[in-house]
Design a protein around this motif. Sequence first.
Motif, mmCIF file in Angstrom:
data_model
loop_
_atom_site.group_PDB
_atom_site.id
_atom_site.type_symbol
_atom_site.label_atom_id
_atom_site.label_comp_id
_atom_site.label_asym_id
_atom_site.label_seq_id
_atom_site.Cartn_x
_atom_site.Cartn_y
_atom_site.Cartn_z
ATOM 1 N N LEU A 1 9.964 -17.768 40.110
ATOM 2 C CA LEU A 1 10.344 -19.173 40.041
ATOM 3 C C LEU A 1 8.789 -19.369 39.728
ATOM 4 C CD1 LEU A 1 12.395 -20.397 42.953
ATOM 5 C CD2 LEU A 1 12.904 -20.140 40.780
ATOM 6 N N VAL A 2 7.756 -18.804 40.351
ATOM 7 C CA VAL A 2 6.437 -19.083 40.365
ATOM 8 C C VAL A 2 5.765 -19.270 38.953
ATOM 9 C CG1 VAL A 2 3.957 -18.210 41.020
ATOM 10 C CG2 VAL A 2 5.966 -18.364 42.742
ATOM 11 N N GLN A 3 4.914 -20.145 38.577
ATOM 12 C CA GLN A 3 4.339 -20.355 37.376
ATOM 13 C C GLN A 3 2.796 -20.158 37.541
ATOM 14 O OE1 GLN A 3 6.670 -21.507 34.581
ATOM 15 N NE2 GLN A 3 8.115 -20.834 36.327
ATOM 16 N N PRO A 4 2.171 -19.557 36.391
ATOM 17 C CA PRO A 4 0.923 -19.326 36.544
ATOM 18 C C PRO A 4 -0.046 -20.543 36.942
ATOM 19 C CG PRO A 4 1.717 -18.468 34.352
ATOM 20 C CD PRO A 4 2.944 -19.448 35.067
ATOM 21 N N GLN A 5 0.409 -21.572 36.686
ATOM 22 C CA GLN A 5 -0.378 -22.980 37.243
ATOM 23 C C GLN A 5 -0.117 -23.120 38.748
ATOM 24 O OE1 GLN A 5 2.044 -22.784 34.852
ATOM 25 N NE2 GLN A 5 3.764 -24.751 35.184
ATOM 26 N N PHE B 1 20.031 -10.968 42.366
ATOM 27 C CA PHE B 1 19.363 -11.946 42.083
ATOM 28 C C PHE B 1 18.574 -12.212 40.731
ATOM 29 C CE2 PHE B 1 19.080 -10.458 46.344
ATOM 30 C CZ PHE B 1 19.286 -11.501 47.225
ATOM 31 N N GLN B 2 18.965 -11.145 39.723
ATOM 32 C CA GLN B 2 18.361 -11.091 38.348
ATOM 33 C C GLN B 2 18.977 -12.544 37.668
ATOM 34 O OE1 GLN B 2 15.833 -8.988 37.452
ATOM 35 N NE2 GLN B 2 16.002 -8.300 39.611
ATOM 36 N N GLY B 3 17.718 -12.824 36.770
ATOM 37 C CA GLY B 3 18.021 -14.075 35.790
ATOM 38 C C GLY B 3 18.008 -15.487 36.426
ATOM 39 N N LEU B 4 17.950 -15.617 37.869
ATOM 40 C CA LEU B 4 18.002 -16.844 38.497
ATOM 41 C C LEU B 4 17.013 -17.873 37.902
ATOM 42 C CD1 LEU B 4 18.705 -16.138 42.226
ATOM 43 C CD2 LEU B 4 19.800 -17.615 40.915
ATOM 44 N N GLY B 5 15.605 -17.368 37.644
ATOM 45 C CA GLY B 5 14.577 -18.085 37.200
ATOM 46 C C GLY B 5 14.678 -18.643 35.825
ATOM 47 N N ALA B 6 15.309 -17.779 34.995
ATOM 48 C CA ALA B 6 15.772 -18.413 33.597
ATOM 49 C C ALA B 6 16.922 -19.394 33.604
ATOM 50 C CB ALA B 6 16.158 -17.193 33.025
ATOM 51 N N ASP B 7 17.796 -19.306 34.587
ATOM 52 C CA ASP B 7 19.011 -20.072 34.660
ATOM 53 C C ASP B 7 18.479 -21.528 35.264
ATOM 54 O OD1 ASP B 7 20.488 -18.223 33.692
ATOM 55 O OD2 ASP B 7 21.788 -18.007 35.357
ATOM 56 N N VAL B 8 17.201 -21.361 35.911
ATOM 57 C CA VAL B 8 16.899 -22.765 36.508
ATOM 58 C C VAL B 8 15.639 -23.284 35.785
ATOM 59 C CG1 VAL B 8 17.744 -22.471 38.668
ATOM 60 C CG2 VAL B 8 15.554 -21.752 38.448
ATOM 61 N N HIS B 9 15.439 -22.740 34.501
ATOM 62 C CA HIS B 9 14.103 -23.013 33.810
ATOM 63 C C HIS B 9 13.878 -24.337 33.637
ATOM 64 C CE1 HIS B 9 10.913 -22.818 30.637
ATOM 65 N NE2 HIS B 9 11.729 -23.595 29.721
ATOM 66 N N ASP B 10 15.084 -25.396 33.201
ATOM 67 C CA ASP B 10 14.892 -26.708 33.182
ATOM 68 C C ASP B 10 14.248 -27.380 34.575
ATOM 69 O OD1 ASP B 10 15.836 -26.458 30.690
ATOM 70 O OD2 ASP B 10 17.884 -27.212 31.188
ATOM 71 N N TRP B 11 14.745 -27.119 35.689
ATOM 72 C CA TRP B 11 14.103 -27.731 36.920
ATOM 73 C C TRP B 11 12.545 -27.315 36.797
ATOM 74 C CZ3 TRP B 11 16.802 -30.068 40.963
ATOM 75 C CH2 TRP B 11 18.035 -30.020 40.883
ATOM 76 N N LEU B 12 12.149 -25.950 36.510
ATOM 77 C CA LEU B 12 10.690 -25.732 36.647
ATOM 78 C C LEU B 12 9.959 -26.319 35.712
ATOM 79 C CD1 LEU B 12 11.427 -21.869 37.309
ATOM 80 C CD2 LEU B 12 11.402 -23.837 38.793
ATOM 81 N N VAL B 13 10.152 -26.473 34.304
ATOM 82 C CA VAL B 13 9.319 -26.967 33.325
ATOM 83 C C VAL B 13 9.193 -28.601 33.689
ATOM 84 C CG1 VAL B 13 9.800 -25.356 31.755
ATOM 85 C CG2 VAL B 13 11.128 -27.203 31.891
ATOM 86 N N GLY B 14 9.956 -29.097 34.400
ATOM 87 C CA GLY B 14 9.896 -30.626 34.455
ATOM 88 C C GLY B 14 9.055 -30.941 35.894
ATOM 89 N N ASN B 15 8.624 -32.140 36.039
ATOM 90 C CA ASN B 15 7.896 -32.720 37.234
ATOM 91 C C ASN B 15 8.881 -33.737 37.747
ATOM 92 O OD1 ASN B 15 5.659 -31.049 37.096
ATOM 93 N ND2 ASN B 15 4.665 -32.246 35.744
ATOM 94 N N ALA B 16 10.000 -33.581 37.804
ATOM 95 C CA ALA B 16 10.873 -34.793 38.523
ATOM 96 C C ALA B 16 10.585 -34.833 39.685
ATOM 97 C CB ALA B 16 12.238 -34.501 37.989
#
Length: 320
Positions: free
Chosen positions: A51-55, A304-319
Amino acid sequence: MKHLILIGACYLDTILSVPHYPEEDEKLRASTLTIRRGGNCPNSLEVLQQLVQPQDAIRMYLISPLPSKSSPAAQRIKASFGESSPVSLEHSLYRETYTEAASSYIIRSEHSGSRTLVNYNDLPEMTVAEFEAIVQRFSPDDETWWHFEGRIPHTTLKCVRTLRDKLPNAQVSIEVEKPGRDGLRELAAEANVVFYSKSWAENSGHGSAESCLMSEKQQKASLAFCTWGADGAAMCQLAKQQVVHCPVESRAKSDTVVDSVGAGDTFIAGMLYSLVCRNKTWHVSHGLSFAVHLATTKVQREGFQGLGADVHDWLVGNAS
């Protein structure tokens, strides 16, 4: 730079999938066998590193008793996080006279989706003195969040109080999971954030997540969460005594449960990510929805593999 430190046992899990849970003295053939690294905090870190992003500018650590650093078991645990993993084991406690990791044997029923666990752990537990030495490696100016699996409550309580003394700005979360374990309520009273499991809540006489959150008393916490399996999870903002329930999406309820091992750990990972990395852009209720969605996504796959990719839309937004 933020620091997220998770303290708990690390296991090598042996998972047997069987058609149904066996009766006593029954012979049953397993359909699959999987061996993987497990334990509540390692599982949460397995998800968090996706889940963690560089920023997010965060360092993550596992503090756990492990066998000798040169042992195959320790090398397997280290390698299981991946070569480029942001998870550090530098503060873990290597027991040099031991060669075997803690072990967990899991029987998973394909019929019901339930799982039964048997643990074996011969490694000496972390002492308060060992924890104090780790705390001294951090500065009071560091932004730290310490999450404890609710094990050995008497020792853990002393560790939390050490944190309050040495790092007064540290945030502390506690997982209250195992039914009947003495001292967990005293631990919850010292935390900023508390995570209750359904099994612990039911064993304590609560018929719902909301009942647990409204009935249990936390002295220092600002937030408390309680998971409730297929019914999702609830949170309480304690200053307002306001409970918010987040159900599992109706579509997801009809999907087949493939692997429920680690679902609660995945929920905690989602909430820690929200509270530590997205605290300025996500409202806590949005984080709750994210964590429920993440845990629901997890139970519909093996591991647990692929979880981050499957919730990508949540992670790129700032909702919010």
